[in-house]
Design an enzyme around this catalytic site. Structure first.
Site, PDB file in Angstrom:
ATOM      1  N   CYS A 269      14.105   1.863   0.829  1.00 36.40           N
ATOM      2  CA  CYS A 269      12.910   2.020  -0.013  1.00 36.40           C
ATOM      3  C   CYS A 269      11.861   2.713   0.843  1.00 36.40           C
ATOM      4  CB  CYS A 269      12.425   0.665  -0.536  1.00 36.40           C
ATOM      5  SG  CYS A 269      11.862  -0.465   0.767  1.00 36.40           S
TER       6      CYS A 269
ATOM      7  N   CYS B 193       0.812  -1.215   0.000  1.00 38.76           N
ATOM      8  CA  CYS B 193       0.000   0.000   0.000  1.00 38.76           C
ATOM      9  C   CYS B 193       0.846   1.266   0.000  1.00 38.76           C
ATOM     10  CB  CYS B 193      -0.931   0.009   1.214  1.00 38.76           C
ATOM     11  SG  CYS B 193      -2.214  -1.249   1.144  1.00 38.76           S
TER      12      CYS B 193
END
Length: 346
Positions: A312, A188
């Site tokens: 990330c 998400c």
């Protein structure tokens, strides 16, 4: 009716429900793994409905970027542990139930003991390693598992591993997806999600739990519901009455070396951003850009054993990068930024 059951009077009044079903809820023990976008509505409705014991397993911290879909939390909660805050909020919502915060990572070493203490498990996770681990552990312990998944505008829902009347078990997650290349599928935080979808699928998961405990309605067993939030259309796919998989043991959880931003700032590390170019254009903390899908073809870059940190959005893709490098060069000093940019710059 019991004096302290006034709050449940409307559900007790339901045809086919009654006080007997409410007592089943009161006696039930439910484990919810993941107190995020799905876990928040699941937990709120199970607590409100009077489930007697609820375990909340999540070792993540709350960040501001969670708040649009993780509705148990406030801006002032940023940096606090989800399991702890969730249990505190839910206890205020319903003082008469027992809430158990499990501020730990679910691994192959502890999952069997944890699941064994509950009647049914809810999968509110956002990573495939934990999803498969929960699935396999549920099969091995004979526990039903309520699955939910959301991505962008689409949600999925199913109830796995329900015992049939003939002693067989219904399909599980591996009947639908034998295995998935998790590194190539964003979650998400990385791919986006409409917040209301988390509420819709989470409420459906809570509904399946209540149906299972109270033995009312028809479970979504042997089927998968696909829901489109943009069109409000849904379809149910039948996948069979019994499982076709044979799960005999757990796949050991890989321990990924992680490092904090503070430790990075105090050492000599090469930073490597494994996100997409579009993500990097929005924000980065420096270092070399090497998207995850390019790590395999650039493994020679890591042969010199220099200390490196992959990063990330959430730490998921950077963790996959660490695995790839360590598989080629065991013992190499590579780390994943703990929690990713979301936790450190949320």
């Amino acid at each position: 009716m019991d004096a302290d059951w006034t709050r449940y009077s409307c559900q007790i009044a339901l045809p086919g429900f009654g006080e007997a079903a409410q007592r089943l809820l009161q006696q039930a023990k439910v484990l919810v793994v993941g107190a995020g976008g799905l876990g928040c509505p699941v937990l709120q409705y199970l607590a409100a409905a009077g489930v007697g014991t609820i375990g909340v397993a999540d070792y993540d911290i709350i960040s501001v970027s969670n708040l649009h879909r993780q509705i148990l939390y406030n801006p002032s909660d940023a940096g606090l542990k989800k399991a702890i805050v969730a249990c505190e909020r839910l206890q205020h919502q319903n003082p008469d139930i027992k809430l158990i915060p499990l501020d730990i990572k679910i691994t192959s070493g502890n999952v069997m003991d944890i699941i064994g203490q509950y009647d049914i498990v809810v999968d509110g996770t956002d990573n495939f390693e934990t999803r498969y681990l929960l699935n396999d552990a549920a099969v091995l312990t004979g526990k039903p598992l309520v699955y939910g998944a959301i991505y962008q505008y689409e949600g999925q829902l199913a109830v796995w591993n329900v015992k049939n009347s003939d002693g067989t078990f219904s399909p599980n997650y591996r009947d639908l997806y034998r295995e998935v290349n998790a590194a190539q599928i964003p979650n998400c935080a990385e791919g986006g999600v409409i917040p209301t979808l988390a509420g819709i699928i989470g409420c459906m998961q809570a509904n399946e739990v209540i149906k299972y405990i109270t033995k009312t309605g028809e479970l979504l067993s042997g089927k998968v519901l696909i829901f489109d939030a943009q069109t409000l259309q849904s379809r149910v796919i039948n996948i069979g009455a019994t499982t076709k998989t044979n799960i005999e043991n757990l796949i050991p959880t890989e321990e990924i070396p992680v490092i904090s931003l503070a430790d990075i700032n105090q050492g000599d590390f090469e930073l490597i951003d494994v996100r997409t170019l579009q993500e990097r254009d929005l924000f980065d903390i420096g270092g070399k850009h090497m998207p995850l899908e390019e790590i395999e073809e650039n493994l020679d870059h890591f042969a010199d054993n220099r200390k490196r940190v992959f990063y990330c959005a959430t730490g998921r893709r950077s963790g996959e990068a660490v695995k790839i490098v360590l598989k080629k060069y065991p013992g190499t000093k590579v780390f994943s930024l703990n929690g990713g940019l979301e936790a450190n710059h949320g």
